[in-house]
Design a protein around this motif. Structure first.
Motif, PDB file in Angstrom:
ATOM      1  N   SER A 100       0.818  -1.219   0.000  1.00 15.72           N
ATOM      2  CA  SER A 100       0.000   0.000   0.000  1.00 15.72           C
ATOM      3  C   SER A 100       0.845   1.259   0.000  1.00 15.72           C
ATOM      4  N   MET A 104      -0.945   3.327  -2.814  1.00 19.05           N
ATOM      5  CA  MET A 104      -1.785   4.444  -2.378  1.00 19.05           C
ATOM      6  C   MET A 104      -1.049   5.780  -2.389  1.00 19.05           C
ATOM      7  N   ASP A 107      -2.670   9.518  -2.421  1.00 16.78           N
ATOM      8  CA  ASP A 107      -4.066   9.498  -1.990  1.00 16.78           C
ATOM      9  C   ASP A 107      -4.290  10.582  -0.935  1.00 16.78           C
ATOM     10  N   ARG A 109      -6.297  10.680   1.489  1.00  9.11           N
ATOM     11  CA  ARG A 109      -6.569  10.108   2.818  1.00  9.11           C
ATOM     12  C   ARG A 109      -5.516   9.056   3.167  1.00  9.11           C
ATOM     13  N   TYR A 110      -4.296   9.324   2.816  1.00  4.99           N
ATOM     14  CA  TYR A 110      -3.206   8.353   2.995  1.00  4.99           C
ATOM     15  C   TYR A 110      -3.039   7.975   4.463  1.00  4.99           C
ATOM     16  N   HIS A 153     -13.375   3.921   1.357  1.00  2.00           N
ATOM     17  CA  HIS A 153     -12.225   4.832   1.386  1.00  2.00           C
ATOM     18  C   HIS A 153     -12.322   5.869   0.272  1.00  2.00           C
ATOM     19  N   TRP A 154     -12.678   5.423  -0.922  1.00  2.00           N
ATOM     20  CA  TRP A 154     -12.885   6.368  -2.017  1.00  2.00           C
ATOM     21  C   TRP A 154     -14.353   6.799  -1.990  1.00  2.00           C
ATOM     22  N   PRO A 250     -10.012  -0.266  -2.422  1.00  4.96           N
ATOM     23  CA  PRO A 250      -8.691  -0.403  -3.044  1.00  4.96           C
ATOM     24  C   PRO A 250      -8.206  -1.845  -2.986  1.00  4.96           C
TER      25      PRO A 250
END
Length: 706
Positions: A100, A104, A107, A109-110, A153-154, A250
């Motif tokens: 990840s 990711m 992103d 919201r990492y 998450h998305w 994801p």
């Protein structure tokens, strides 16, 4: 304090650090999550070695609740079952965290993503190690919340939000049954300690209670409640509908849910409570039926899926169903071995598929059949993959793992479901391999595996021989190691019926499935069954997943929404609102009436009475003034004051001197009074007068003020 407490604690601390760390961590969030999970993985390996050498480890932490008869002691119980699951949970989670950190990147919201992933890992690790049924249930619910946060998450994608909501609601409904099971277990056993419950399960086997007028065995109801939780969390029919939609998450989340956490929780719970389940034959039959139906359903639906991630999702449903079926027939060791093998393999498949999907930019399979030279190596590779499961499941050494079966009818069920699952797995394995690797991966890159060359065949033969020898010893060690943590089974010499003929039948089923898939790939227009219309109908049913989603909508979702709208529109707006408005109007009218009554009966009468009293008082004062009392009042008051003062003076002087007072300057009778004798008396008289005047002044002052 044992260092193994850090196995669940490190991910938990990482989750709190990431959640509270603020923006400073930001893109460096993986630098907190990865070391924490890596530490848990290392400690898991150390725990495996220690338990293998010295036996289970019990760690008591603290008392969470102590209310009346309810005493909940939170602690850890690390036995053979726990140490086999911990490397899977922490190891796959570590790989997913590392993956990840690249997948990711960028992103928004990492940091939040890694915080929830760490919390997810903590929940599953604590679930595996917990010695208390209430703590197990709490971790069970934490996993549900984490799955909702990760699937959504998305959140800017509506499909992700809907998928997360479906996963959360389906699991919440199923978890109600597990919650009742926890309550009923405490009411029956008087404790929530798992080891104490399992130790005393046989002594409580005859206990019953009244349910809807029927006497039912308590252990049977508890087993059904445990099954309810497993059906929801492990996506078993009919509560499986959330898992395919969870692919909106994801790819790392899909790998974690399918391989290390969430879906594995159901089989683990059944295996952990296996001594209690064996005392409930009706529940065992239900578990076997649910697992068998799910295994066949997932394999059949996988044949019609065009999205590679959904194909893997239904493959997971099928394999988890096979594990639950193994628990239902008493083969708890086989279920654990299958869980471990499937977890590592499915984690690899999801992460490697993520790279392929990132290259193609799509989840869909390639279009059009693959022919010619490109098909042969892919077909041979698919054949080898299709033969691996039956070789593992039906080989002689694996018989040791199946020796835990106790139900006589388990043999027939195992052969029927096992062979059908092998056949169907070969079908969708061929389809998946050819569809995924037979089409271009991007615009300029193509994959041309050459699995049929002499080098590959020779290498695979050597690997097969070595793997057979290795697995033969591994399975024996596995069965002996895991045995103390499972329910007691038949003697070690008992046979499960797995013979060379059985292995040949299983391999024949795998080859038959591969041959059917190969034939259908080369002749897509051929009639698959004598009745073409029936086959088309079956295909449409499987393509639409037997309409389970539509059935859920018709039976549960739409009626719930209609009842909710009715409650809002008819009950809330028409009844509740009108009732509230009516009550408000009634209160307003009553208040107005009370105000008028108070004004008429109290305030007006009080005002009239006060006015009359003032009028009478003023008339009396006026008459007194007319009679001349006002002019004579000062004289009367002064005279009264002088008389009062004189009286007080004589009384005080008499008490002070003990003699009658005389006028100043007059001699006393019988003797002459000198100036020296009368002086002190006169001074005392003056002091008495001054004190009287001061007292009068102070009294008048208070009277005027008050």
């Amino acid at each position: 304090m044992s260092p193994y407490l850090l196995i669940p604690l490190l991910p938990l601390l990482a989750a709190f650090a990431l959640a509270l760390g603020g923006r400073r961590l930001g893109a460096q969030a993986h630098r907190v999550g990865i070391p924490a999970v890596a530490g848990s993985f290392v400690l898991s390996i150390a725990a495996l070695a220690e338990v293998a050498a010295g036996g289970p480890i019990s760690i008591r932490l603290y008392r969470l609740l102590d209310v009346g008869d309810l005493a909940v002691d939170i602690g850890l119980h690390v036995d053979q079952l726990a140490v086999l699951l911990l490397p899977l949970v922490t190891g796959v989670s570590l790989v997913v965290h590392v993956y990840s950190s690249r997948y990711m990147t960028g992103d928004p919201r990492y940091r939040r993503f890694f915080a929830v992933m760490a919390l997810f890992t903590f929940a599953m690790a604590m679930l595996v190690m917990s010695n208390n049924l209430l703590a197990t249930y709490m971790c069970w619910e934490i996993m549900g919340i984490c799955s909702y946060l990760l699937i959504s998450h998305w959140a800017d994608r509506p499909a992700a939000g809907r998928a997360a909501t479906k996963a959360f609601l389906v699991n919440a409904v199923a978890d109600v049954g597990l919650g009742f099971g926890v309550v009923l277990t405490f009411a029956t056993y008087g404790t929530l300690d798992i080891q104490e419950i399992l130790a005393s399960a046989s002594s409580m086997d005859s206990r019953t209670f009244s349910l809807l007028g029927l006497e039912v065995r308590t252990n049977t109801v508890i087993a059904f409640c445990l099954l309810s939780g497993a059906i929801g969390k492990s996506a078993q029919v009919p509560m499986h509908v959330w898992l395919p939609f969870a692919m909106e998450a994801p790819t790392p989340v899909s790998a974690l849910i399918h391989a290390a956490t969430m879906v594995n929780a159901g089989p683990f719970l059944l295996v952990r409570m296996s001594p209690l389940l064996l005392l409930a034959p009706a529940a065992m039959v239900a578990i076997a039926v649910v697992g068998a139906v799910t295994a066949l359903y997932g394999a059949l639906v996988s044949l019609t899926q065009s999205d590679i991630k959904k194909l893997l999702a239904y493959s997971t449903i099928s394999q988890i169903g096979f594990m639950v079926f193994a628990c239902g027939v008493g083969a708890f060791g086989a279920a654990v071995f299958h869980l471990l093998a499937h977890g590592f393999l499915k984690g690899f498949l999801f992460l490697s598929t993520g790279d392929a999907l990132a290259a193609t930019g799509s989840h869909a399979h390639g279009h059009g059949p693959v022919r010619g030279k490109r098909l042969r190596p892919l077909a041979l590779g698919a054949l080898l993959l299709a033969c691996v499961p039956p070789f593992v499941l039906f080989s002689g050494p694996y018989e040791r793992v199946w020796s835990a079966r106790q139900i006589p009818s388990a043999d027939a069920a195992f052969w029927a479901i096992g062979l059908a699952t092998v056949f169907l797995t070969a079908l969708y394995t061929f389809r998946g391999v050819v569809s995924l690797f037979g089409s271009p991966v991007g615009r300029s890159v193509s994959v041309h595996p050459r699995l049929s060359s002499m080098a590959h065949v020779s290498g695979l033969a050597v690997v097969a021989v070595v793997a057979t020898a290795f697995l033969a010893g591994l399975w024996s060690l596995f069965s002996d190691f895991l045995g103390p943590a499972l329910a007691g089974g038949p003697p070690a010499e008992a046979s499960s019926g797995l013979t060379v003929a059985g292995l040949g039948a299983a391999l024949a089923a795998a080859v038959a499935g591969w041959a059917w898939a190969y034939h259908r790939h080369l002749n897509p227009a051929a009639v698959p069954l004598p009745r073409r219309e029936w086959a088309k109908t079956a295909y449409v049913l499987l393509l639409n997943r037997l309409y389970f989603d539509e059935i859920h909508d018709a039976v549960a979702v739409r009626p719930t929404l209609r009842v909710s709208r009715w409650l809002w529109r008819d009950l809330d707006l028409r009844l509740v609102d009108r009732a509230v408005h009516g009550v408000a109007t009634l209160v307003r009218l009553c208040a107005e009436r009370l105000a008028r009554t108070a004004e008429e009966l109290v305030i007006e009468r009080l005002a009239h009475g006060t006015a009359s009293l003032v009028r009478i008082g003023s008339g009396w004062l006026e008459r007194v003034a007319e009679a001349g009392f006002v002019e004579r009042a000062p004289h009367v008051a002064g005279t009264g004051f002088v008389l009062t003062t004189g009286w007080l003076w004589r009384m005080v002087a008499r008490h002070v001197t003990g003699e009658a007072l005389q006028e100043v300057g007059q001699p006393a009778d019988g003797a002459g009074a000198t100036q020296g004798e009368t002086g002190p008396r006169t001074l005392r008289h003056q002091l008495v007068i001054i004190v009287c005047w001061l007292a009068l002044a102070i009294g008048l002052t208070y009277w005027l003020i008050l």
